[in-house]
Design an enzyme around this catalytic site. Structure first.
Site, short mmCIF file in Angstrom:
data_model
loop_
_atom_site.label_atom_id
_atom_site.label_comp_id
_atom_site.label_asym_id
_atom_site.label_seq_id
_atom_site.Cartn_x
_atom_site.Cartn_y
_atom_site.Cartn_z
N SER A 72 0.71 -1.09 -0.04
CA SER A 72 -0.05 0.00 -0.10
C SER A 72 0.80 1.12 -0.02
O SER A 72 0.69 2.15 -0.72
CB SER A 72 -0.81 0.01 1.35
N GLY A 73 1.87 1.33 0.94
CA GLY A 73 2.70 2.48 0.99
C GLY A 73 3.53 2.73 -0.41
O GLY A 73 3.62 3.69 -0.90
N CYS A 107 -1.59 -6.12 3.00
CA CYS A 107 -3.12 -5.76 3.33
C CYS A 107 -4.17 -6.45 2.22
O CYS A 107 -5.14 -7.04 2.51
CB CYS A 107 -3.35 -4.30 3.32
N CYS A 146 -5.59 -7.28 5.38
CA CYS A 146 -6.81 -6.68 5.97
C CYS A 146 -8.18 -7.24 5.10
O CYS A 146 -9.07 -7.53 5.70
CB CYS A 146 -6.70 -4.98 5.89
N LYS A 159 -9.01 -10.75 5.47
CA LYS A 159 -9.52 -11.02 6.75
C LYS A 159 -10.82 -10.75 6.89
O LYS A 159 -11.57 -11.03 7.65
CB LYS A 159 -8.44 -10.55 7.76
N GLY A 169 -2.12 -11.97 21.23
CA GLY A 169 -3.14 -10.96 22.01
C GLY A 169 -3.36 -9.81 21.07
O GLY A 169 -4.04 -8.88 21.68
N TYR A 211 -4.32 -7.48 17.30
CA TYR A 211 -5.51 -7.50 16.09
C TYR A 211 -5.62 -8.77 15.71
O TYR A 211 -6.81 -9.13 15.39
CB TYR A 211 -5.01 -6.36 14.98
N ILE A 212 -4.49 -9.17 15.01
CA ILE A 212 -4.58 -10.33 14.10
C ILE A 212 -5.16 -11.85 15.02
O ILE A 212 -5.94 -12.42 14.51
CB ILE A 212 -3.33 -10.85 13.55
N GLU A 260 -8.98 -11.32 15.91
CA GLU A 260 -9.72 -11.22 14.57
C GLU A 260 -9.87 -12.68 14.03
O GLU A 260 -10.80 -13.18 13.92
CB GLU A 260 -9.18 -10.28 13.53
N ARG A 263 -2.94 -5.26 24.44
CA ARG A 263 -2.16 -4.51 25.22
C ARG A 263 -2.17 -3.20 24.42
O ARG A 263 -1.94 -2.89 23.20
CB ARG A 263 -0.84 -5.01 25.33
N GLY A 265 2.86 -10.97 16.69
CA GLY A 265 3.52 -9.77 16.20
C GLY A 265 4.36 -10.08 14.98
O GLY A 265 4.30 -11.38 14.42
N THR A 285 -2.24 0.00 7.45
CA THR A 285 -2.41 0.09 5.95
C THR A 285 -2.45 1.81 5.75
O THR A 285 -1.84 2.24 4.89
CB THR A 285 -3.27 -0.66 5.51
N ALA A 296 -9.66 0.51 13.83
CA ALA A 296 -10.78 -0.51 14.05
C ALA A 296 -10.09 -1.90 14.46
O ALA A 296 -9.04 -2.22 13.75
CB ALA A 296 -11.62 -0.66 13.05
N HIS A 352 -31.56 9.52 15.95
CA HIS A 352 -32.51 8.39 16.84
C HIS A 352 -33.25 7.61 16.01
O HIS A 352 -33.85 8.09 14.91
CB HIS A 352 -33.26 9.29 17.81
N GLU A 361 -26.10 7.55 18.96
CA GLU A 361 -26.62 8.87 19.65
C GLU A 361 -25.94 8.99 21.11
O GLU A 361 -26.08 9.90 21.61
CB GLU A 361 -28.06 8.90 19.75
#
Length: 460
Positions: free
Chosen positions: A15-16, A43, A48, A51, A177, A179-180, A183, A206, A263, A312, A342, A437, A442
């Site tokens: 991506s970069g 990604c 990403c 996944k 422990g 993201y990966i 998920e 963490r 990691g 990413t 997220a 609402h 809200e």
């Protein structure tokens, strides 16, 4: 005759690197990109995007069950892993083609080869043995999964291999422990595998807000995950058709698959960086300044290979800023201080800004607003899943320092909230915003009561 073959040579088409190459070419630079695997990077190819597709798939069993409360009768259902993997692969192929076309349309030359540094302006292409020169070189090779050195580790897989399993295993152990790990734990559990997650510390995730960490652990346990903290594997042994995992405390766990998500490390090994004088950090990351330049003039790096903020969108922003600065005549630095993010765990997390602990470490005068509730959908579906929302506010300035969410669409919500936090919105401005609402969101603009620790509540 030009002094160099290229103005910019990018090593790595993730991506970069892709963003940097395209933007640099749009400014008139002659650009080439070398990629040894597939255009799109972690990604798009094995991170990403695939996944998230698996996360979507893993929600359906729960949704079928909850449909009854809304009057739906769902007939017999079944799941086919091979179909999911095949359809996922088709989508990744489509995206890979789009990335290739975008580079070609921008005038960027794509070279299918591993590339390493011969000197500060020369790149060696492993596929042909040819050497090419460039005025500037950008390293954007990302990171690679880390596997610990322990007996039997050759029997473990990482997320790279998890996307291509031939069959959905009956039993899975996920180690890690972050993201990966959370998920994939949700994916396997949602698709029907008996899933255990091991984490060596007292509480996973963490770096995230402590309330989110604790509540996520509760909700994952309610969904049937065997979640074990302070647990680590000492050895892996293959016996017949199963794996026997000996834990550090002596317990034995039997499984079909053990997946390590402990990691990722910068993918700098063997690039020739040390030989040309590029300074590396303790984890092998390329040390760069605010403009992504390494210790060697003319050599730059963006994305996970720099180990700044391994996401990413951050890599994309860094690549764009590099091209704007070097080829567009603009002075652009990336602000890494506020990054919305997220986690597509189950339930989903969204977070931006400071955690409560980090905010209090800076200044003890902090106000906390938080709420936990069952979403409206759950009142008929029968789901016991809770949603959670939390605001961290500077008591002196009223500025919102952090927002932390758990629940459906938290990733979507946090993108919009991230704009407000980045702009420096105050709690009063949140309060002045008219609520939409009926929505869960809200709650973010109707929270009025400051949270107090139980001891303080009792004293009052």
């Amino acid at each position: 005759m030009p002094k160099y073959d290229y103005d910019l040579f990018v090593i790595g088409a993730g991506s970069g690197g892709v963003r940097a190459a395209r933007i640099a070419a749009s400014y008139g630079a002659k650009v080439a990109v070398a990629e040894e695997y597939r255009v799109g990077g972690t990604c798009v190819i094995r991170g990403c995007v695939p996944k998230k597709l698996l996360v979507y798939a893993s929600h359906f069993a729960e949704e079928f069950e909850e449909a009854a409360g809304f009057g739906w009768t769902v007939g017999e259902t079944s799941f086919d892993w091979k179909t999911l993997v095949a359809n996922k692969d088709k989508e990744i192929d489509r995206l890979n083609g789009i990335y290739i076309r975008n580079l070609q349309n921008a005038g960027v030359e794509i070279i299918e080869s591993r590339a390493t540094l011969a000197d500060a302006h020369t790149v060696l292409l492993a596929g042909t043995g040819k050497k090419v020169t460039a005025e500037r070189i950008l390293i954007a090779v990302g990171a690679t999964p880390f596997l610990p050195d322990l007996p039997g580790i050759e029997h473990a897989i990482t997320s790279n291999e998890a996307f291509h399993l031939e069959e959905l295993p009956r039993r899975v152990v996920v180690v890690g422990g972050g993201y990966i790990a959370v998920e994939f734990t949700g994916i396997f559990n949602g698709l029907g595998a008996a899933t255990t997650q091991l984490y060596r510390g007292p509480l996973f995730m963490r770096g995230f807000d402590d309330d989110l960490r604790a509540l996520l652990a509760e909700e994952m346990t309610k969904k049937g995950v065997d979640l074990r903290m302070n647990a680590d594997i000492a050895a892996i042994e293959k016996k017949g058709g199963e794996l026997c995992l000996t834990l550090a405390n002596g317990d034995v766990v039997k499984t079909d698959i053990v997946m390590y998500a402990t990691g990722r490390v910068p993918n700098t090994k063997g690039l020739g960086l040390e030989s040309v004088g590029v300074k590396l950090g303790k984890s092998g990351e390329i040390v760069v300044d605010g403009y992504s330049q390494s210790s060697v003039p003319g050599i730059y790096a963006v994305g996970d290979v720099t180990d700044r903020a391994n996401l990413t969108p951050v890599a994309i922003r860094e690549g764009h800023a590099f091209a704007d600065t070097v080829y567009g005549g603009r002075d652009v630095k990336v602000d890494h201080s506020i990054i919305p993010t997220a986690v597509f765990s189950q339930p989903e997390l969204g977070t931006v800004g400071l955690t409560e602990a980090d905010a209090r470490a800076r200044d003890p005068e902090i106000d906390i607003y938080k709420t936990a509730f069952r979403a409206m959908k759950s009142t008929l579906s029968g789901s016991q899943e809770r949603s959670f929302m939390k605001l961290v506010v500077d008591a002196k300035t009223d500025k919102v320092l952090g927002v932390h969410l758990m629940g459906p669409a938290s990733g979507e919500l946090i993108q919009a909230i991230g704009i407000a936090v980045t702009m420096g919105a105050t709690k009063a401005q949140f309060d002045a915003t008219i609520a939409v609402h009926p929505t869960a969101a809200e709650e973010l603009v109707t929270l009025r009561d400051k949270w107090q620790p139980p001891a303080q509540q009792a004293a009052d």
